[in-house]
Design a protein around this motif. Structure first.
Motif, PDB file in Angstrom:
ATOM      1  N   ARG A 333       0.813  -1.229   0.000  1.00 27.57           N
ATOM      2  CA  ARG A 333       0.000   0.000   0.000  1.00 27.57           C
ATOM      3  C   ARG A 333       0.844   1.277   0.000  1.00 27.57           C
ATOM      4  O   ARG A 333       0.787   2.079   0.932  1.00 27.57           O
ATOM      5  N   PHE A 334       1.600   1.454  -1.054  1.00 28.40           N
ATOM      6  CA  PHE A 334       2.383   2.680  -1.225  1.00 28.40           C
ATOM      7  C   PHE A 334       1.465   3.827  -1.654  1.00 28.40           C
ATOM      8  O   PHE A 334       0.465   3.589  -2.338  1.00 28.40           O
ATOM      9  N   PRO A 335       1.834   5.073  -1.305  1.00 25.97           N
ATOM     10  CA  PRO A 335       1.063   6.222  -1.792  1.00 25.97           C
ATOM     11  C   PRO A 335       1.098   6.271  -3.321  1.00 25.97           C
ATOM     12  O   PRO A 335       2.129   5.948  -3.927  1.00 25.97           O
ATOM     13  N   ALA A 336      -0.024   6.698  -3.909  1.00 28.58           N
ATOM     14  CA  ALA A 336      -0.133   6.715  -5.367  1.00 28.58           C
ATOM     15  C   ALA A 336       0.937   7.584  -6.025  1.00 28.58           C
ATOM     16  O   ALA A 336       1.461   7.235  -7.079  1.00 28.58           O
ATOM     17  N   GLU A 337       1.301   8.708  -5.393  1.00 34.87           N
ATOM     18  CA  GLU A 337       2.246   9.643  -6.049  1.00 34.87           C
ATOM     19  C   GLU A 337       3.612   9.026  -6.303  1.00 34.87           C
ATOM     20  O   GLU A 337       4.316   9.481  -7.206  1.00 34.87           O
ATOM     21  N   ILE A 338       4.002   8.057  -5.497  1.00 35.65           N
ATOM     22  CA  ILE A 338       5.343   7.506  -5.718  1.00 35.65           C
ATOM     23  C   ILE A 338       5.291   6.183  -6.477  1.00 35.65           C
ATOM     24  O   ILE A 338       6.299   5.497  -6.608  1.00 35.65           O
ATOM     25  N   LYS A 339       4.117   5.823  -6.977  1.00 32.15           N
ATOM     26  CA  LYS A 339       4.021   4.569  -7.723  1.00 32.15           C
ATOM     27  C   LYS A 339       3.536   4.803  -9.155  1.00 32.15           C
ATOM     28  O   LYS A 339       3.172   5.912  -9.535  1.00 32.15           O
ATOM     29  N   SER A 340       3.524   3.739  -9.941  1.00 30.82           N
ATOM     30  CA  SER A 340       3.246   3.868 -11.371  1.00 30.82           C
ATOM     31  C   SER A 340       1.771   4.143 -11.672  1.00 30.82           C
ATOM     32  O   SER A 340       0.898   3.845 -10.855  1.00 30.82           O
ATOM     33  N   PHE A 341       1.553   4.690 -12.875  1.00 32.33           N
ATOM     34  CA  PHE A 341       0.215   5.185 -13.245  1.00 32.33           C
ATOM     35  C   PHE A 341      -0.869   4.119 -13.261  1.00 32.33           C
ATOM     36  O   PHE A 341      -2.040   4.402 -13.080  1.00 32.33           O
ATOM     37  N   TYR A 342      -0.476   2.851 -13.514  1.00 35.07           N
ATOM     38  CA  TYR A 342      -1.471   1.787 -13.747  1.00 35.07           C
ATOM     39  C   TYR A 342      -2.007   1.134 -12.473  1.00 35.07           C
ATOM     40  O   TYR A 342      -2.813   0.234 -12.511  1.00 35.07           O
ATOM     41  N   GLU A 377     -12.422   4.909 -17.183  1.00 33.64           N
ATOM     42  CA  GLU A 377     -12.357   6.344 -16.838  1.00 33.64           C
ATOM     43  C   GLU A 377     -11.159   6.627 -15.926  1.00 33.64           C
ATOM     44  O   GLU A 377     -10.436   7.608 -16.099  1.00 33.64           O
ATOM     45  N   GLU A 378     -10.992   5.729 -14.985  1.00 36.37           N
ATOM     46  CA  GLU A 378      -9.923   5.913 -14.020  1.00 36.37           C
ATOM     47  C   GLU A 378      -8.554   5.825 -14.703  1.00 36.37           C
ATOM     48  O   GLU A 378      -7.625   6.571 -14.379  1.00 36.37           O
ATOM     49  N   TYR A 383      -3.543   8.576 -16.950  1.00 35.53           N
ATOM     50  CA  TYR A 383      -2.614   9.055 -17.994  1.00 35.53           C
ATOM     51  C   TYR A 383      -2.402  10.559 -17.842  1.00 35.53           C
ATOM     52  O   TYR A 383      -1.275  11.052 -17.907  1.00 35.53           O
ATOM     53  N   VAL A 384      -3.512  11.250 -17.656  1.00 35.82           N
ATOM     54  CA  VAL A 384      -3.442  12.717 -17.562  1.00 35.82           C
ATOM     55  C   VAL A 384      -2.585  13.112 -16.361  1.00 35.82           C
ATOM     56  O   VAL A 384      -1.672  13.928 -16.475  1.00 35.82           O
ATOM     57  N   ARG A 385      -2.873  12.489 -15.221  1.00 37.37           N
ATOM     58  CA  ARG A 385      -2.135  12.811 -14.001  1.00 37.37           C
ATOM     59  C   ARG A 385      -0.631  12.573 -14.176  1.00 37.37           C
ATOM     60  O   ARG A 385       0.205  13.316 -13.692  1.00 37.37           O
ATOM     61  N   GLU A 386      -0.300  11.516 -14.891  1.00 41.14           N
ATOM     62  CA  GLU A 386       1.102  11.135 -15.074  1.00 41.14           C
ATOM     63  C   GLU A 386       1.773  11.942 -16.203  1.00 41.14           C
ATOM     64  O   GLU A 386       2.971  11.852 -16.430  1.00 41.14           O
ATOM     65  N   PRO A 392      -0.411   6.486 -27.814  1.00 42.65           N
ATOM     66  CA  PRO A 392       0.359   5.267 -28.071  1.00 42.65           C
ATOM     67  C   PRO A 392      -0.019   4.079 -27.177  1.00 42.65           C
ATOM     68  O   PRO A 392       0.417   2.954 -27.431  1.00 42.65           O
ATOM     69  N   TYR A 393      -0.847   4.352 -26.166  1.00 40.16           N
ATOM     70  CA  TYR A 393      -1.263   3.274 -25.256  1.00 40.16           C
ATOM     71  C   TYR A 393      -2.614   2.687 -25.650  1.00 40.16           C
ATOM     72  O   TYR A 393      -3.220   1.965 -24.878  1.00 40.16           O
ATOM     73  N   TYR A 394      -3.117   3.012 -26.876  1.00 41.21           N
ATOM     74  CA  TYR A 394      -4.485   2.619 -27.245  1.00 41.21           C
ATOM     75  C   TYR A 394      -4.743   1.124 -27.055  1.00 41.21           C
ATOM     76  O   TYR A 394      -5.792   0.689 -26.609  1.00 41.21           O
ATOM     77  N   TRP A 395      -3.739   0.307 -27.363  1.00 40.73           N
ATOM     78  CA  TRP A 395      -3.880  -1.148 -27.275  1.00 40.73           C
ATOM     79  C   TRP A 395      -4.006  -1.623 -25.836  1.00 40.73           C
ATOM     80  O   TRP A 395      -4.627  -2.636 -25.546  1.00 40.73           O
TER      81      TRP A 395
END
Ligand code: 4AD
Ligand code: MG
Length: 442
Positions: A333-342, A377-378, A383-386, A392-395
Motif C-alpha cells: 500500500r504505497f502512496p499513489a504519487e510515488i508509484k506507477s500510473f497503472y 475512466e480511471e 494518464y493525464v495525471r502522469e 500510443p497506449y491505445y492497445w
C-alpha cells in the motif's frame, strides 16, 4: 584406440569401463618424475586423471599448461580410503592427446585475472573469469532457478509468452528509458513486459514471461543493472490477497524446486552456508508502518532528518530495515504519487495503491507488483495525471473497454533473487555478462 566418449557428469555410472573424455586442464600437479595429476573440467564436472611413467614424460606432458584442452582415455576407478578426489574416483590414463595448448608464464590465464584482480579487470576478462568454479557455479544455479520459475508457472496452468523488447511506450516512467532509433522513429528498450502481459489475459488466461528488461539507471549500486532478466506474471479475476498469496507461493516453491536439484543445492550451501528457507507467512507491513519503523529505529536520511509519509524509501534505509527485521517482507500500500500510473487505488483509502514490494534480507526489493486499474475512466485520468499521452497506449487502454476485469501481477528481478539465494554482494555476479553504467562489453 577407441572408447565411448562420455561427459564427466556420467563418470560414476561408467566406473570400471574404458572411456574417452575431453575437457580443459583445471588444475595440474606433478608428483616426481613418474606421476602427474590433472583435474579435468568439461562444464559438467571435475575429474582427477593420473598420468603415469612414460605418459607424463613426453614433450606434451612436460609442457602442459592450465586451461589447455586435452582428450584422455582410460578406466575410472574408485579410490581407496584416505585418497581424495572429486567424486572419490580417478581416471588412470592409458592414452591422451593435447588438442589446444594454452599459454603459460606471463600470458597464463591466472596471471591475467585472478581473485585479487581489480573488479574492472574482472569485467573486462569476464570470458575468462567464467571458467572459475564460483562464477560457473552461480550460472549453474541460475539455470536451475530459471527452470524452477518456468516449472512453477507451467504447473499452475500459466502460459509463457515472449513479449517484444523494442517498444514505443514506457511502463515505469521516462527517466530510465533507453531510447533507440527505430527506422527513424523513436522507440525504446522495454522496462517491463507488464502491459503486454495484461493484453494476453482475455485469450490466454494467466500468463508469465522470463524476458530481458532494460533500465537506463544513473545510480551505480550493487543491485542495479542496465539489462536484467525479469520474471513477470499477470492474473485475471484475483484480489490483492490472492496476489500476495501467489507471490509467496512462487518465492518459496522456486527455492524448493532449486534445492531439489542436488548439484544446485550443493552450490547454494557452499556459497551461502547459512541459507535457510524463509518462514511463512511472510511479514506483511504497510508502507505507512515502514515509515514509522524507520523513525522508531533511528534510520535517517543523510541530512539527519527522518523519512516522512509520501517519500520514496531508497535503497539504503530499505535494506537497513530489511536486514534488521531479517525475514522476507511484503511492503504494501504505497502512496499513489510515488508509484506507477497503472496501479489500482485502495478502496478504503484512495490516496494509497494496492501495491507490494517484496523485500529480502541482504538485497532489499526483489519484486514489485500491484493490482491494476480496471476502470476505463480511471485509467484515462491516470494518464493525464502522469503526463502521458494516451494515444500510443491505445492497445493497452482497449483492454478496459473490451471486457475489463480485476487483475494484478508482479515482476521479479531474477539477478536480485539469485543474489539473495547465494548471498552475493552484487547482482552483477548473477549475470553471464553484466550490463551497467559504462559497460556494454564484452
Ligand atoms: O519495481 P519494478 O520497476 O516494477 C515493474 O517493472 C512492474 N511493471 C513489474 C510488474 O508488475 N510486472 O521492477 C520489478 C523488479 C524489481 O523489484 C527488481 O527486482 C527488478 O525488477 N529491477 C531491477 N533489477 C536489476 N536492475 C535494475 N535496474 C532493476 N530495476 C528493477
Ligand atoms: Mg520497484
Amino acid at each position: 584406440p577407441t572408447a565411448a566418449r562420455i561427459k564427466i557428469r556420467d563418470s560414476v555410472a561408467n566406473r570400471g569401463k574404458r572411456v574417452r573424455i575431453s575437457g580443459w586442464v583445471h588444475r595440474l600437479r606433478v608428483q616426481g618424475k613418474n606421476m602427474q595429476f590433472v583435474i579435468l573440467r568439461d562444464g559438467t564436472g571435475f575429474l582427477q586423471c593420473v598420468l603415469n611413467n612414460e605418459l607424463c614424460q613426453t614433450y606434451d606432458s612436460l609442457t602442459l599448461t592450465l586451461e589447455s584442452t586435452i582428450t584422455v582415455y582410460g578406466v575410472i576407478n574408485e579410490l581407496p580410503e584416505g585418497k581424495t578426489a572429486p567424486d572419490n574416483h580417478e581416471l588412470t590414463v592409458d592414452y591422451w592427446e593435447c588438442i589446444g595448448k594454452a599459454p603459460g608464464g606471463e600470458e597464463a590465464m591466472s596471471n591475467k585475472v585472478n581473485e585479487n584482480s581489480d573488479p574492472s579487470v574482472k569485467y573486462d576478462l569476464r570470458h575468462l573469469v567464467l571458467r572459475e568454479e564460483k562464477a560457473a557455479g552461480i550460472l549453474k544455479v541460475r539455470s536451475q532457478v530459471m527452470k524452477a520459475f518456468r516449472d512453477h508457472f507451467d504447473n499452475r496452468g500459466f502460459t509463457e509468452v515472449t513479449p517484444p523488447a523494442m517498444v514505443q511506450t514506457s511502463v515505469e516512467g521516462g527517466s530510465t528509458l533507453f531510447e533507440l532509433n527505430y527506422y527513424n522513429e523513436k522507440a525504446y528498450l522495454t522496462q517491463s513486459s507488464q502491459l503486454y502481459l495484461e493484453t494476453c489475459l482475455p485469450s490466454l488466461g494467466d500468463v508469465y514471461c522470463l524476458a530481458e528488461s532494460f533500465r537506463a539507471e544513473k545510480s551505480h549500486t550493487r543491485r542495479h543493472l542496465s539489462e536484467y532478466t525479469h520474471c513477470e506474471a499477470e492474473m485475471a479475476f484475483i484480489n490483492f490477497d490472492d496476489l500476495l498469496a501467489g507471490l509467496e507461493e512462487m518465492v518459496c516453491d522456486v527455492i524448493d524446486r532449486t534445492l531439489a536439484h542436488k548439484p544446485s543445492a550443493d552450490i547454494i550451501y557452499k556459497l551461502n552456508p547459512d541459507f535457510k528457507k524463509p518462514e511463512r507467512p511472510f511479514l506483511r507491513m504497510d508502507y505507512a508502518d515502514a515509515i514509522q519503523y524507520l523513525k522508531d529505529n533511528d534510520i535517517k536520511k543523510e541530512d539527519g532528518t527522518f523519512y516522512e509519509f509520501g517519500e520514496d524509501i531508497p535503497e539504503a534505509p530499505e535494506r537497513a530495515m530489511t536486514d534488521k527485521i531479517n525475514r522476507p517482507i511484503f511492503l504494501c500500500r504505497f502512496p499513489a504519487e510515488i508509484k506507477s500510473f497503472y496501479m489500482k487505488r485502495c478502496p478504503e483509502n484512495r490516496a494509497l495503491t494496492e501495491s507490494v514490494d517484496v523485500l529480502m534480507p541482504g538485497v532489499g526489493e526483489i519484486v514489485g507488483g500491484s493490482m491494476r486499474i480496471s476502470d476505463l475512466e480511471e485509467l484515462m485520468a491516470a494518464y493525464v495525471r502522469e503526463g502521458l499521452d494516451p494515444e500510443p497506449y491505445y492497445w493497452f487502454t482497449e483492454q478496459r473497454k473490451y471486457g475489463t476485469s480485476e487483475h494484478g501481477g508482479f515482476g521479479l528481478g531474477v539477478e536480485r533473487y539469485i543474489a539473495w539465494l547465494l548471498n552475493l554482494h552484487t547482482v552483477r555476479d548473477a549475470c553471464l555478462y553484466p550490463r551497467f553504467t559504462g559497460r556494454a562489453f564484452p
